[in-house]
Design a protein around this motif. Structure first.
Motif, short mmCIF file in Angstrom:
data_model
loop_
_atom_site.label_atom_id
_atom_site.label_comp_id
_atom_site.label_asym_id
_atom_site.label_seq_id
_atom_site.Cartn_x
_atom_site.Cartn_y
_atom_site.Cartn_z
N ASP A 1 0.82 -1.22 0.00
CA ASP A 1 0.00 0.00 0.00
C ASP A 1 0.85 1.27 0.00
OD1 ASP A 1 -2.26 -1.55 -0.01
OD2 ASP A 1 -2.64 -1.38 2.15
N ASN A 2 2.06 1.18 0.50
CA ASN A 2 2.94 2.35 0.59
C ASN A 2 4.00 2.37 -0.51
OD1 ASN A 2 2.27 3.95 3.20
ND2 ASN A 2 2.24 1.80 3.87
N TYR A 3 3.74 1.63 -1.58
CA TYR A 3 4.71 1.58 -2.68
C TYR A 3 4.95 2.97 -3.27
CZ TYR A 3 6.74 0.57 -7.24
OH TYR A 3 7.54 0.56 -8.35
N SER A 4 3.92 3.79 -3.35
CA SER A 4 4.06 5.12 -3.93
C SER A 4 5.03 5.99 -3.13
CB SER A 4 2.70 5.80 -4.04
OG SER A 4 2.11 5.92 -2.75
N ILE A 5 5.06 5.78 -1.79
CA ILE A 5 5.99 6.53 -0.95
C ILE A 5 7.43 6.17 -1.30
CG2 ILE A 5 6.81 6.87 1.43
CD1 ILE A 5 3.94 6.45 2.35
N LYS B 1 8.44 4.99 -4.13
CA LYS B 1 8.74 5.51 -5.47
C LYS B 1 9.09 7.00 -5.39
CE LYS B 1 6.84 5.96 -10.13
NZ LYS B 1 5.65 5.76 -11.00
N THR B 2 8.37 7.73 -4.53
CA THR B 2 8.67 9.15 -4.35
C THR B 2 10.09 9.35 -3.81
OG1 THR B 2 6.33 9.61 -3.91
CG2 THR B 2 7.94 11.26 -3.18
N GLU C 1 6.03 -2.10 -11.56
CA GLU C 1 5.05 -1.23 -10.92
C GLU C 1 3.63 -1.61 -11.30
OE1 GLU C 1 3.97 3.57 -10.63
OE2 GLU C 1 5.74 2.87 -11.76
N LYS D 1 0.44 -2.46 -8.55
CA LYS D 1 -0.69 -1.53 -8.47
C LYS D 1 -2.00 -2.17 -8.90
CE LYS D 1 1.64 2.93 -8.76
NZ LYS D 1 1.74 4.21 -9.48
#
Length: 744
Positions: free
Chosen positions: A585-589, A591-592, A711, A715
């Motif tokens: 769930d925190n993959y986007s963090i 990636k940022t 990715e 997702k």
């Protein structure tokens, strides 16, 4: 009682420190051996010896003055300074050898005192017909007189006698400089370079002369009896050292200009023939040796008393006995008795020439230690180290290096023996003592300062962004550090040589006193575990009430090497989804933060026999290929995998198999990776089996399997299923790269 002791220990000012030091510097060696040095290597060579010797003594005097003005110097002098700076363990190891050298020095000076009577032996033989063939006829009574003086009267009467002998010493030097000889009339400056070839090396002559310069710390032994050690020790030691050096240069010139090199070598009392009144030289020799013996006799018992006060010896009664002083003045009477016994034994032996070199070794080690303490304290930058007198770090470094160099140049076997003895004493005392402070504290301070400097330098330096220079700087966040060690093992392998790793144990809780104490306790447990496995992983703990908060805090941690972190590692046990779900769930963090992501799925098989690493490639996630191969190579570099091998499995459409296989072989061979062409297997996806089935079939016996994902997979609605279904194989490392790595 404390007021009585304080009053008893505050009798002397700066003058006794100066007189004790100068009387030891201008001692027996000056009268008996300095002429030999000038005759053997000439005036210029002797001046060179004086310069080299005083490079050591002046730097040591400066270091000693610095350390002594940092804190109250109590009884024990040099031993107190070393033990309170380096710790009791190493301080006592050096202190015991220092004490022995001081005690034997008493015998050395008494024997030298007896040589002053060589001047009257011909007269006794001619007048009384009795030949004085054994100098112990003079040395033993002289020592017994010294023993009686020190045991019954202590340092106070010793200082009164010191004033008298220093006066005689000064008069003898005045008569020496006022004297003339017939050689003065034929002397010219060209003869300053001349010497007689004695077959002895420069460092042999240096070894004979150097003890003449080593008295500058003699006065430090009176530290417990000084009113103001912070003032008296720097002024007394530095002034005695510098004045002694100047006097020695003038003595060397006077000898070179007043007697031929042959006479200087053949007659050890040549100064008597140069002096205005010859008999004053034997008298001065007697005064110098007695003053040096007095100085050593006052210092040695106090060193032993301080060692006993620190309870260094294994027996409690021995410590109490040697530390006990007189009630009124705290005179170390028992330590004086023991020192007397040691001195008497060596006087009875009659010849301490060989022992004198060992004495020089021990003094050299002491001086080197003092310089090293000062040098390290400069870089440790401890706020508690605030000396009122400050030396320069490069002076202290030069002094320490010169001490070590000269030890081995003078006598290598003795140097090795001196160091070996202290090492044995150090380990023995360390086993018996629970005190481990001092040396470690200084070194830690130095390392902290050095690490800070390097970190700031790396931060300011221009960063190289080239992908071909990539290396892993990994952060691992784990809640189950004490349930499973797989993540910690993985970090240990990656950080062994090529990579850098920070392992963070996550405590899910609100920050409080209790949670902080628990986190600190768990951190220490991790450090103990890591220490037993020779790990290079940096360990830390993190407290947060939420998983997402913990991940956000973790990714903001700075890299321990100065290189920014570039990868995050998580671990979960197969069949457990809670932690895995939070990570996904925190993959986007992540990636940022521009981090590569690795997720370690552990099973009951663990890492098996650490023999086979399987890397699975797929056309859909081909950008992960290089990262997985590089990680495999890095892991294989650890000794745990010394019998390991890498096998590459790739699944492609049947028509592309030949081309893809050739490309993989070219990739591994051009990148100099330890992967045989026989270990590259390209499988067809058209055989009716899914990729999951192929992995379960071919990697059943693998000890570690690397599988890539991209990715788009993570997702999707079925992102958790991506990590499931691998029940037949052992541990799996799922890999996702942010940017494709380059294998050059």
């Amino acid at each position: 009682m404390s007021k009585v002791l304080s009053k008893a220990k505050a009798n002397f000012g700066t003058l006794p420190v100066f007189l004790t030091a100068i009387s030891t510097i201008l001692g027996a060696v000056m009268f008996l051996r300095f002429g030999f040095a000038v005759g053997a290597i000439g005036f210029v060579g002797t001046v060179f010896i004086i310069i080299i010797g005083h490079i050591v003594t002046i730097t040591t005097a400066m270091a000693l003055a610095e350390i002594a003005t940092n804190s109250k110097v109590e009884g024990g002098g040099e031993y107190f300074i070393i033990s309170r700076s380096f710790g009791v363990n190493i301080g006592a190891a050096i202190g015991i050898t220092l004490y022995l050298s001081q005690a034997v020095s008493v015998a050395f000076y008494v024997i030298a005192f007896a040589e002053a009577f060589d001047a009257i032996k011909p007269w006794v033989l001619s007048e009384f017909g009795y030949e004085l063939y054994d100098n112990r006829l003079f040395s033993i009574p002289a020592l017994l007189l010294l023993i009686w003086l020190m045991v019954t009267k202590g340092a106070n009467l010793g200082m009164k006698a010191l004033y008298i002998v220093v006066t005689i010493l000064a008069i003898s030097l005045v008569f020496f400089f006022l004297g003339t000889t017939s050689y003065n009339e034929v002397f010219d400056s060209s003869q300053l370079l001349k010497g007689v070839d004695t077959g002895k090396s420069f460092f042999y002559v240096f070894a004979i002369i150097f003890p003449a310069f080593t008295g500058m710390t003699a006065g430090v032994g009176l530290s417990g009896d000084l009113k103001d050690p912070k003032k008296s020790i720097p002024i007394g030691t530095l002034s005695a050292t510098i004045i002694g050096m100047i006097i020695y240069v003038f003595i060397a010139y006077k000898l070179a200009s007043s007697a031929s090199p042959t006479d200087l070598i053949s007659d050890q009392l040549i100064m008597g023939k140069i002096a205005l009144w010859g008999p004053i030289i034997p008298i001065g020799l007697a005064a110098a040796t007695i003053s040096s013996a007095l100085g050593s006799f006052m210092v040695a018992p106090r060193t032993l008393q301080a060692i006993g006060s620190d309870k260094v010896f294994p027996n409690r009664l021995i410590n109490f006995w040697v530390a006990k002083g007189t009630k009124s003045t705290n005179e170390p009477r028992n330590a004086t008795i023991l020192t007397s016994v040691i001195a008497l034994i060596f006087v009875l032996m009659g010849d301490v020439n060989a022992v004198a070199e060992i004495i020089s070794m021990f003094f050299m080690v002491t001086y080197g230690s003092l310089c090293l303490i000062s040098f390290l304290q400069h870089f440790a930058a401890d706020p508690a180290y605030r000396p009122s007198f400050k030396s320069k770090w490069y002076f202290s470094l030069i002094g320490a290096i010169m001490c070590i160099y000269l030890m081995f140049k003078i006598n290598t076997p003795y140097a090795v023996s001196a160091i070996a003895l202290m090492v044995v004493l150090y380990f023995y005392i360390s086993i018996k003592s629970s005190n481990n402070k001092g040396l470690a504290t200084i070194f830690q301070g130095v390392i902290h300062q050095f690490n800070r400097t390097i970190q700031v330098f790396l931060q300011k330096a221009e960063k190289d962004k080239a992908e071909e220079d990539w290396r892993p700087a990994v952060l691992c966040l784990s809640k189950d550090s004490f349930k499973r060690y797989s993540a910690l093992e993985m970090m240990r392998w990656i950080s062994h040589r090529y990579g850098f790793g920070t392992y963070i144990h996550f405590e899910k809780d609100y920050f409080s006193t209790e949670s902080k104490e628990l986190a600190d306790k768990n951190l220490q447990k991790l450090i103990d575990i890591s220490s037993s496995s020779n790990s290079n992983v940096f360990l830390e703990t993190l407290i947060s009430p939420s998983n997402t908060g913990a991940i956000v805090q973790a990714i903001q941690q700075p890299g321990i090497s100065g290189q920014p972190n570039n990868m995050m590692l998580f671990e979960f046990k197969k069949g457990e989804k809670e932690w895995l779900t939070d990570v996904v769930d925190n993959y986007s963090i992540l990636k940022t933060a521009k981090y590569d992501l690795c997720i370690l799925a552990t099973s009951d098989k663990g890492f098996g026999y650490k023999k086979d690493i399987h890397v699975w490639l797929n056309k859909d996630d081909y950008e992960n290929a290089n990262l997985m191969i590089l990680l495999s190579y890095i892991i294989l570099g650890h000794s745990d995998w010394k019998k390991g091998q890498i096998k590459i499995f790739a699944t492609f459409p049947k028509e592309d198999i030949k081309k893809e296989e050739e490309q993989l072989i070219e990739l591994t061979s051009s990148g100099r990776l330890p992967i045989s062409a026989n270990n590259i297997h390209v499988l067809s996806r058209d055989e009716g089996k899914s990729r999951l089935d192929l992995i379960n079939e071919y990697s059943t016996d693998a000890d570690l399997t690397l599988i890539g994902f991209h990715e788009g997979m993570i997702k999707s609605d079925k992102s958790i299923e991506l990590f499931e279904g691998y029940d037949k194989i052992g541990n799996i490392l799922f890999v996702n790269t942010l940017t494709s790595k380059f294998i050059k």
